[in-house]
Design a protein around this motif. Structure first.
Motif, PDB file in Angstrom:
ATOM      1  N   ARG A 128      11.671  11.122  -4.831  1.00 24.17           N
ATOM      2  CA  ARG A 128      10.268  11.541  -4.779  1.00 24.17           C
ATOM      3  C   ARG A 128      10.005  12.675  -5.765  1.00 24.17           C
ATOM      4  O   ARG A 128       8.984  12.715  -6.444  1.00 24.17           O
ATOM      5  CB  ARG A 128       9.931  12.006  -3.364  1.00 24.17           C
ATOM      6  N   CYS A 161       1.220   5.356   4.153  1.00 25.41           N
ATOM      7  CA  CYS A 161       0.138   5.950   3.370  1.00 25.41           C
ATOM      8  C   CYS A 161      -0.795   4.800   3.001  1.00 25.41           C
ATOM      9  O   CYS A 161      -0.330   3.680   2.769  1.00 25.41           O
ATOM     10  CB  CYS A 161       0.717   6.599   2.108  1.00 25.41           C
ATOM     11  N   LYS A 168       5.587   5.016   0.145  1.00 30.90           N
ATOM     12  CA  LYS A 168       5.792   5.810   1.361  1.00 30.90           C
ATOM     13  C   LYS A 168       5.869   4.849   2.540  1.00 30.90           C
ATOM     14  O   LYS A 168       4.910   4.109   2.791  1.00 30.90           O
ATOM     15  CB  LYS A 168       4.644   6.796   1.552  1.00 30.90           C
ATOM     16  N   ARG A 224      -1.978  -0.527   0.547  1.00 26.93           N
ATOM     17  CA  ARG A 224      -2.782  -1.368  -0.343  1.00 26.93           C
ATOM     18  C   ARG A 224      -1.876  -2.098  -1.351  1.00 26.93           C
ATOM     19  O   ARG A 224      -2.059  -3.278  -1.637  1.00 26.93           O
ATOM     20  CB  ARG A 224      -3.812  -0.504  -1.069  1.00 26.93           C
ATOM     21  N   PHE A 226      -2.461   4.248   0.308  1.00 30.03           N
ATOM     22  CA  PHE A 226      -2.253   3.721  -1.049  1.00 30.03           C
ATOM     23  C   PHE A 226      -1.068   2.756  -1.061  1.00 30.03           C
ATOM     24  O   PHE A 226      -1.112   1.701  -1.694  1.00 30.03           O
ATOM     25  CB  PHE A 226      -2.006   4.865  -2.039  1.00 30.03           C
ATOM     26  N   PRO A 262       2.351  10.763 -11.756  1.00 29.10           N
ATOM     27  CA  PRO A 262       2.506  11.790 -10.732  1.00 29.10           C
ATOM     28  C   PRO A 262       2.517  11.337  -9.270  1.00 29.10           C
ATOM     29  O   PRO A 262       2.907  12.118  -8.401  1.00 29.10           O
ATOM     30  CB  PRO A 262       1.294  12.703 -10.983  1.00 29.10           C
ATOM     31  N   THR A 263       2.041  10.119  -9.007  1.00 25.22           N
ATOM     32  CA  THR A 263       1.803   9.763  -7.598  1.00 25.22           C
ATOM     33  C   THR A 263       2.564   8.509  -7.169  1.00 25.22           C
ATOM     34  O   THR A 263       3.164   7.814  -7.983  1.00 25.22           O
ATOM     35  CB  THR A 263       0.291   9.547  -7.358  1.00 25.22           C
ATOM     36  N   PHE A 264       2.478   8.239  -5.865  1.00 23.31           N
ATOM     37  CA  PHE A 264       3.058   7.043  -5.246  1.00 23.31           C
ATOM     38  C   PHE A 264       1.926   6.285  -4.547  1.00 23.31           C
ATOM     39  O   PHE A 264       0.990   6.927  -4.072  1.00 23.31           O
ATOM     40  CB  PHE A 264       4.141   7.450  -4.250  1.00 23.31           C
ATOM     41  N   PRO A 265       2.009   4.978  -4.488  1.00 23.96           N
ATOM     42  CA  PRO A 265       3.117   4.115  -4.897  1.00 23.96           C
ATOM     43  C   PRO A 265       3.233   3.994  -6.419  1.00 23.96           C
ATOM     44  O   PRO A 265       2.312   4.358  -7.158  1.00 23.96           O
ATOM     45  CB  PRO A 265       2.741   2.760  -4.294  1.00 23.96           C
ATOM     46  N   GLY A 282      -0.088   2.624 -10.110  1.00 21.05           N
ATOM     47  CA  GLY A 282      -0.274   2.863  -8.678  1.00 21.05           C
ATOM     48  C   GLY A 282      -1.154   1.802  -8.050  1.00 21.05           C
ATOM     49  O   GLY A 282      -1.449   0.761  -8.665  1.00 21.05           O
ATOM     50  N   SER A 283      -1.613   2.086  -6.831  1.00 20.75           N
ATOM     51  CA  SER A 283      -2.294   1.042  -6.060  1.00 20.75           C
ATOM     52  C   SER A 283      -3.610   0.593  -6.687  1.00 20.75           C
ATOM     53  O   SER A 283      -3.954  -0.587  -6.628  1.00 20.75           O
ATOM     54  CB  SER A 283      -2.507   1.492  -4.617  1.00 20.75           C
ATOM     55  N   ASP A 284      -4.331   1.517  -7.313  1.00 14.05           N
ATOM     56  CA  ASP A 284      -5.614   1.079  -7.875  1.00 14.05           C
ATOM     57  C   ASP A 284      -5.406   0.136  -9.061  1.00 14.05           C
ATOM     58  O   ASP A 284      -6.106  -0.865  -9.201  1.00 14.05           O
ATOM     59  CB  ASP A 284      -6.554   2.263  -8.212  1.00 14.05           C
TER      60      ASP A 284
HETATM   61  N1  LIG Z   1      -4.678   6.546  -7.776  1.00 14.41           N
HETATM   62  C1  LIG Z   1      -3.403   6.535  -7.090  1.00 14.41           C
HETATM   63  C2  LIG Z   1      -3.467   7.575  -5.978  1.00 14.41           C
HETATM   64  C3  LIG Z   1      -2.165   7.673  -5.209  1.00 14.41           C
HETATM   65  C4  LIG Z   1      -2.014   9.046  -4.553  1.00 14.41           C
HETATM   66  O1  LIG Z   1      -2.936   9.896  -4.628  1.00 14.41           O
HETATM   67  N2  LIG Z   1      -0.846   9.297  -3.934  1.00 14.41           N
HETATM   68  C5  LIG Z   1      -0.578  10.590  -3.352  1.00 14.41           C
HETATM   69  C6  LIG Z   1      -0.635  10.496  -1.822  1.00 14.41           C
HETATM   70  S1  LIG Z   1       0.360   9.180  -1.157  1.00 14.41           S
HETATM   71  C7  LIG Z   1       0.812  11.075  -3.806  1.00 14.41           C
HETATM   72  O2  LIG Z   1       1.647  10.282  -4.235  1.00 14.41           O
HETATM   73  N3  LIG Z   1       1.074  12.392  -3.771  1.00 14.41           N
HETATM   74  C8  LIG Z   1       2.333  12.940  -4.238  1.00 14.41           C
HETATM   75  C9  LIG Z   1       3.397  12.918  -3.195  1.00 14.41           C
HETATM   76  O3  LIG Z   1       3.108  12.695  -2.017  1.00 14.41           O
HETATM   77  O4  LIG Z   1       4.568  13.164  -3.563  1.00 14.41           O
HETATM   78  C10 LIG Z   1      -3.096   5.139  -6.569  1.00 14.41           C
HETATM   79  O5  LIG Z   1      -4.034   4.355  -6.399  1.00 14.41           O
HETATM   80  O6  LIG Z   1      -1.926   4.812  -6.380  1.00 14.41           O
END
Ligand SMILES: N[C@@H](CCC(=O)N[C@@H](CS)C(=O)NCC(=O)O)C(=O)O
Length: 106
Positions: A59, A30, A22, A35, A32, A69-72, A83-85
């Motif tokens: 997206r 964002c 993002k 990071r 994440f 499911p998530t970004f990055p 992802g970031s973690d």
């Molecule tokens: N554990 C993940 C958590 C990332 C996360 O929760 N991302 C969310 C907020 S940026 C996300 O991608 N949500 C779906 C979206 O916004 O389409 C990481 O460390 O990358």
């Protein structure tokens, strides 16, 4: 839908290191993503990125493509790293740097 999947496949195949995030590396939008960029900046090798806030179809479909499911999302040599973690964990353990260096070696 098929077209988007094809675009994603091409992006991932053509770029040895690509971060779906993002915002941009200069202006992450964002925590994440910020990071993930911090780690990639510390590694210091070039990487491609896609700002998914400007690419709503990516997206919506990348989570299905990579079953994540998530970004990055960091992809190296066609494989999803995570992802970031996970990025941070693999950086701290010393695994990520060599992987990125190998992927970007000429
Ligand atoms: N554990 C993940 C958590 C990332 C996360 O929760 N991302 C969310 C907020 S940026 C996300 O991608 N949500 C779906 C979206 O916004 O389409 C990481 O460390 O990358």
């Amino acid at each position: 839908m098929d077209d988007v999947m094809e675009v994603i496949r091409e992006q991932i195949e053509k770029n040895p290191v690509i971060l779906y995030m993002k915002g941009s590396p200069q202006f992450p939008q964002c925590g994440f993503s910020a990071r993930a960029v911090e780690v990639m900046t510390a590694i210091g090798k070039p990487f491609a990125y896609v700002n998914i806030l400007e690419a709503p179809e990516i997206r919506a479909n990348l989570p299905k493509y990579g079953n994540w499911p998530t970004f990055p999302q960091l992809w190296v040599k066609g494989e999803l790293i995570g992802g970031s973690d996970i990025i941070l964990e693999m950086h701290r353990s010393g695994e990520l740097g060599p992987m990125v260096e190998d992927a970007t070696a000429a």
